[in-house]
Scaffold this motif. Structure first.
Motif, PDB file in Angstrom:
ATOM      1  N   LEU A 107       0.820  -1.202   0.000  1.00 57.08           N
ATOM      2  CA  LEU A 107       0.000   0.000   0.000  1.00 57.08           C
ATOM      3  C   LEU A 107       0.860   1.261   0.000  1.00 57.08           C
ATOM      4  CD1 LEU A 107      -2.775   1.386   0.192  1.00 57.08           C
ATOM      5  CD2 LEU A 107      -2.614   1.152   2.683  1.00 57.08           C
ATOM      6  N   ALA A 108       1.912   1.280   0.823  1.00 59.00           N
ATOM      7  CA  ALA A 108       2.803   2.443   0.864  1.00 59.00           C
ATOM      8  C   ALA A 108       3.503   2.638  -0.480  1.00 59.00           C
ATOM      9  CB  ALA A 108       3.832   2.275   1.975  1.00 59.00           C
ATOM     10  N   TYR A 109       3.870   1.543  -1.132  1.00 59.79           N
ATOM     11  CA  TYR A 109       4.528   1.652  -2.439  1.00 59.79           C
ATOM     12  C   TYR A 109       3.569   2.219  -3.488  1.00 59.79           C
ATOM     13  CZ  TYR A 109       7.187   0.320  -6.596  1.00 59.79           C
ATOM     14  OH  TYR A 109       7.866   0.342  -7.783  1.00 59.79           O
ATOM     15  N   MET A 110       2.323   1.788  -3.458  1.00 59.91           N
ATOM     16  CA  MET A 110       1.348   2.302  -4.423  1.00 59.91           C
ATOM     17  C   MET A 110       1.057   3.781  -4.181  1.00 59.91           C
ATOM     18  SD  MET A 110      -1.388  -0.795  -5.026  1.00 59.91           S
ATOM     19  CE  MET A 110      -1.838  -0.956  -3.300  1.00 59.91           C
ATOM     20  N   ILE A 111       0.975   4.188  -2.913  1.00 58.30           N
ATOM     21  CA  ILE A 111       0.721   5.597  -2.606  1.00 58.30           C
ATOM     22  C   ILE A 111       1.884   6.468  -3.064  1.00 58.30           C
ATOM     23  CG2 ILE A 111       0.433   7.252  -0.731  1.00 58.30           C
ATOM     24  CD1 ILE A 111      -1.162   5.162   0.762  1.00 58.30           C
TER      25      ILE A 111
END
Length: 205
Positions: A107-111
């Motif tokens: 999720l952090a990578y996508m954000i």
């Protein structure tokens, strides 16, 4: 490459007594490999930048700036792909936190990827170089657009007044839920009632 990788000479790992913007090169005896070390002072302290390459080492440093980089480092800066640049921009204001859950890491990578991509599109529409653009303001606005809808529809019943004031500063007073103060809890002097389910499930004996 990381300095803790196996095979890195101990002499190259010891860079505390080396001067800023200094460099060293180690060659393989029978082979095309070369290991370069470049020491530079950063905001977090002195850093040892290692580079392992199979290209023929070109001795000399750059003269177009005052960084005194080895020619091999300058070549890498000119030829590195878009993935390296995106990862570099993602690390400036990353949302990544330490977590053992792979879902949080993903999720952090996508954000972070969405933030960099949206900043790049915005810069191209404004005819600005995306690399030179200061992405903090854009990233802050991007985050606010993500969290504002969730904060606006949050039930503010029984929330402390300080929390309500902070919510009002973020989303604006006109976006707050129309909750009356009478729903904040029992009036002064009125005893709180215990849940009937808690009474039935309490321990006996």
């Amino acid at each position: 490459m990381q300095m803790n990788r196996k095979g890195v000479p101990a002499e190259m790992k010891d860079f505390k007594n080396r001067e800023n913007l200094s460099s060293e090169v180690y060659w393989q005896k029978d082979g095309p490999l070369s290991l370069s070390s470049y020491v530079v002072n950063t905001a977090t302290g002195k850093k040892n930048v290692l580079m392992l390459s199979t290209l023929k080492q070109i001795l000399g440093t750059t003269k177009d700036d005052s960084h005194n980089k080895l020619t091999l480092y300058k070549l890498y800066d000119f030829t590195k792909g878009g993935t390296d640049i995106v990862h570099q921009r993602m690390a400036f204001h990353t949302s990544k936190t330490k977590s053992r859950r792979w879902t949080m890491v993903a999720l952090a990578y996508m954000i972070d990827t969405a933030r960099v991509n949206s900043s790049t599109i915005y810069a191209l529409n404004k005819n600005v170089d995306p690399v030179k653009q200061k992405s903090f303001e854009h990233g802050f606005e991007f985050v606010m657009q993500l969290v504002k809808p969730h904060i606006a529809r949050r039930n503010q019943t029984c929330l402390p007044m300080v929390v309500k004031q902070k919510i009002g500063l973020i989303i604006g007073d006109n976006c707050q839920n129309d909750q009356s103060d009478a729903d904040d809890g029992p009036a002064f002097g009125e005893s709180r009632r215990r849940c009937t389910l808690s009474k039935s499930s309490s321990w006996k004996g």
